[in-house]
Design an enzyme around this catalytic site. Structure first.
Site, PDB file in Angstrom:
ATOM      1  N   GLY A   1      27.982  30.315  42.219  1.00 38.51           N
ATOM      2  CA  GLY A   1      29.192  30.875  43.062  1.00 38.51           C
ATOM      3  C   GLY A   1      27.965  30.848  44.254  1.00 38.51           C
ATOM      4  O   GLY A   1      26.856  30.530  44.121  1.00 38.51           O
TER       5      GLY A   1
ATOM      6  N   LYS B   1      31.665  54.341  52.267  1.00 37.93           N
ATOM      7  CA  LYS B   1      32.668  53.020  51.651  1.00 37.93           C
ATOM      8  C   LYS B   1      34.498  53.708  52.339  1.00 37.93           C
ATOM      9  O   LYS B   1      34.804  54.109  52.651  1.00 37.93           O
ATOM     10  CB  LYS B   1      33.577  53.505  50.401  1.00 37.93           C
ATOM     11  CG  LYS B   1      34.045  51.787  50.171  1.00 37.93           C
ATOM     12  CD  LYS B   1      32.445  51.050  50.101  1.00 37.93           C
ATOM     13  CE  LYS B   1      32.255  49.254  50.034  1.00 37.93           C
ATOM     14  NZ  LYS B   1      30.983  48.754  49.648  1.00 37.93           N
TER      15      LYS B   1
HETATM   16  P1  NAD Z   1      30.715  34.664  49.334  1.00 39.44           P
HETATM   17  O1  NAD Z   1      32.559  34.971  49.150  1.00 39.44           O
HETATM   18  O2  NAD Z   1      30.338  33.925  50.620  1.00 39.44           O
HETATM   19  O3  NAD Z   1      30.882  33.672  48.032  1.00 39.44           O
HETATM   20  C1  NAD Z   1      31.480  33.372  46.473  1.00 39.44           C
HETATM   21  C2  NAD Z   1      31.041  31.860  46.013  1.00 39.44           C
HETATM   22  O4  NAD Z   1      31.461  32.194  44.466  1.00 39.44           O
HETATM   23  C3  NAD Z   1      32.595  31.396  46.616  1.00 39.44           C
HETATM   24  O5  NAD Z   1      32.023  29.843  47.138  1.00 39.44           O
HETATM   25  C4  NAD Z   1      33.486  31.114  45.763  1.00 39.44           C
HETATM   26  O6  NAD Z   1      34.296  29.898  45.496  1.00 39.44           O
HETATM   27  C5  NAD Z   1      32.277  31.354  44.391  1.00 39.44           C
HETATM   28  N1  NAD Z   1      32.908  31.506  43.310  1.00 39.44           N
HETATM   29  C6  NAD Z   1      33.767  32.567  42.648  1.00 39.44           C
HETATM   30  N2  NAD Z   1      34.469  33.123  41.903  1.00 39.44           N
HETATM   31  C7  NAD Z   1      33.824  31.676  40.965  1.00 39.44           C
HETATM   32  C8  NAD Z   1      33.266  31.566  39.469  1.00 39.44           C
HETATM   33  N3  NAD Z   1      34.223  32.276  38.359  1.00 39.44           N
HETATM   34  N4  NAD Z   1      32.393  30.473  39.296  1.00 39.44           N
HETATM   35  C9  NAD Z   1      31.562  29.579  40.355  1.00 39.44           C
HETATM   36  N5  NAD Z   1      31.762  30.338  41.714  1.00 39.44           N
HETATM   37  C10 NAD Z   1      33.157  31.281  42.023  1.00 39.44           C
HETATM   38  O7  NAD Z   1      30.468  36.239  48.823  1.00 39.44           O
HETATM   39  P2  NAD Z   1      28.903  36.291  48.803  1.00 39.44           P
HETATM   40  O8  NAD Z   1      28.749  37.570  49.896  1.00 39.44           O
HETATM   41  O9  NAD Z   1      28.150  34.738  48.635  1.00 39.44           O
HETATM   42  O10 NAD Z   1      28.567  37.253  47.926  1.00 39.44           O
HETATM   43  C11 NAD Z   1      28.284  36.715  46.227  1.00 39.44           C
HETATM   44  C12 NAD Z   1      28.927  38.349  45.808  1.00 39.44           C
HETATM   45  O11 NAD Z   1      27.694  38.876  45.956  1.00 39.44           O
HETATM   46  C13 NAD Z   1      30.081  38.856  45.822  1.00 39.44           C
HETATM   47  O12 NAD Z   1      29.995  39.556  44.283  1.00 39.44           O
HETATM   48  C14 NAD Z   1      29.694  40.253  47.238  1.00 39.44           C
HETATM   49  O13 NAD Z   1      30.094  41.002  46.351  1.00 39.44           O
HETATM   50  C15 NAD Z   1      28.036  40.359  46.088  1.00 39.44           C
HETATM   51  N6  NAD Z   1      27.277  40.894  47.604  1.00 39.44           N
HETATM   52  C16 NAD Z   1      27.750  40.142  48.859  1.00 39.44           C
HETATM   53  C17 NAD Z   1      26.373  40.525  50.177  1.00 39.44           C
HETATM   54  C18 NAD Z   1      26.592  40.204  51.202  1.00 39.44           C
HETATM   55  O14 NAD Z   1      25.770  40.576  51.934  1.00 39.44           O
HETATM   56  N7  NAD Z   1      27.114  38.829  51.120  1.00 39.44           N
HETATM   57  C19 NAD Z   1      25.648  42.575  49.514  1.00 39.44           C
HETATM   58  C20 NAD Z   1      25.818  42.714  47.984  1.00 39.44           C
HETATM   59  C21 NAD Z   1      26.618  42.152  47.503  1.00 39.44           C
END
Ligand code: NAD
Length: 358
Positions: free
Chosen positions: A180, A87
């Site tokens: 989310g 990381k």
């Molecule tokens: P993103 O930022 O595109 O979407 C997250 C969404 O969650 C946003 O729309 C935000 O408004 C919403 N949100 C935040 N707090 C909230 C709450 N309390 N209640 C309801 N909605 C809420 O992120 P993402 O890329 O979709 O990733 C989502 C999760 O998955 C994150 O925790 C990220 O670390 C994890 N993750 C993502 C990936 C990836 O490839 N994108 C890979 C591994 C893990």
């Protein structure tokens, strides 16, 4: 007085206590201050995203990067990839020249000759990765869609969970709450709806919330998301949402989503286990993007390679199912079991590569 550097580094316990290398990057031209932690390259190149964040202290950044690098190794191990974990964290500050900083990182990666391959994380988007790509190929190729591949893995994980619940992996006729509707959650919600599920959803972003409603999702207020009664909660927003108290009050049969570090503490996982609520460990469920990254870096970003990557992502179903079954048989909460299994597999893989040396 705070801890001395050797204590911080060498007397650690738990996740991040063991690591191969730590690189400190400082580039005064761009204002870059970053730490790269390589947890393991013993069985293959180390994969892990770049996080850009305003840390309060350097110690906080060091803690974050070491812990996250170790979890990346565990994620690759459980995904059965011949790769290790790493990381990088950028200590963000007002004077940072973002474009130049990511170019400087690209040059550093190029000097590392492929031992570390970077990708996106909090604070690092496609434009940032384009700057890295100007300097090196040790980066997730353009065209990879981490949100889509992660969502594909979440859907596979959900099938594994449902098999453990009652033997039937189908979504039809079941209810899910997707927390989310961002890059991952929106694809998961669509995938569930397409297969006949009732999908409840919540997002704190008013526009996404509204768009979800228009797409046919049953929207619930974000503050109610963790107390709604449904079959499976699918956390795709923030980590740390499952405290022991929340775990004690939830009205679901299972939890399976992409959010990193959903359990606020190991105790929360113990509470869920005690209540018979199945918890699919996030490091297994959200490995879709690193699997896509691994294949496309190694074999090229073609459609055929992506198809093979997606076939590999489908295997998350079996992995989740096996962990949940073993958790039941051995009465060990799944998150604890997953960490233990990952460390055992990693140790075995290292032993095999060591044995194979002349
Ligand atoms: P993103 O930022 O595109 O979407 C997250 C969404 O969650 C946003 O729309 C935000 O408004 C919403 N949100 C935040 N707090 C909230 C709450 N309390 N209640 C309801 N909605 C809420 O992120 P993402 O890329 O979709 O990733 C989502 C999760 O998955 C994150 O925790 C990220 O670390 C994890 N993750 C993502 C990936 C990836 O490839 N994108 C890979 C591994 C893990």
């Amino acid at each position: 007085m705070g801890p001395s550097v050797p204590q911080m580094l060498f007397d650690r316990e738990g996740a991040g206590c063991d690591f191969e290398e730590i690189h400190i990057l400082q580039d005064r031209t761009s204002g870059l201050k970053a730490i790269l932690a390589i947890h393991s390259t013993r069985i293959g190149p180390a994969f892990g995203g770049i996080r850009r964040f305003r840390y309060d202290t350097e110690e906080e950044a060091l803690d974050d990067v070491l812990r996250l690098a170790c979890w990346m190794s565990r994620k690759c191990s459980l995904a059965d990839l011949p790769a290790g974990g790493a990381k990088m964290v950028i200590l963000d500050h007002p004077g940072l020249d973002r474009n130049e900083a990511y170019r400087a990182i690209g040059r550093h990666l190029e000097r590392m000759a492929g031992r570390y391959v970077c990708g996106p994380d909090v604070g690092t988007d496609e434009d940032d990765l384009d700057r890295v790509r100007e300097e090196t190929r040790a980066v997730n190729p353009k065209g990879n869609d981490a949100g889509r591949s992660t969502a594909h893995g979440v859907l596979a994980g959900l099938r594994g969970v449902l098999r453990s619940l009652d033997g039937d992996p189908g979504f039809d006729g079941r209810s899910f709450l997707v927390q989310g509707l961002g890059a991952v959650g929106r694809h998961v919600a669509t995938g569930l709806m397409d297969e006949g599920a009732t999908v409840l959803a919540a997002d704190i972003d008013e526009e996404l919330h509204q768009a979800g409603k228009e797409a046919g999702l049953v929207t619930v207020p974000p503050e109610a998301a963790l107390t709604v009664s449904c079959d499976v909660l699918v956390p795709c927003a923030m980590g740390g949402i499952l405290t022991p108290q929340v775990a004690g009050d939830m009205q679901v049969k299972a939890i399976c989503g992409s959010a990193n570090n959903q359990l606020a503490s190991e105790e929360a996982g113990d509470v869920l286990h005690g209540r018979g609520i199945l918890y699919a460990p996030d490091i297994v469920v959200n490995s879709g993007a690193v699997i896509e990254g691994f294949y496309t870096v190694r074999e090229g970003a073609t459609d055929a390679v992506r198809r093979r990557a997606y076939d590999h992502i489908d295997e998350i179903e079996g992995t989740v199912h096996r962990i949940l079954e073993r958790s039941r048989e051995e009465d060990i909460p799944p998150a604890r079991l997953a960490a233990q299994m990952a460390d055992e597999r990693l140790a075995a893989a290292i032993e095999k590569t060591t044995d194979a040396r002349p």
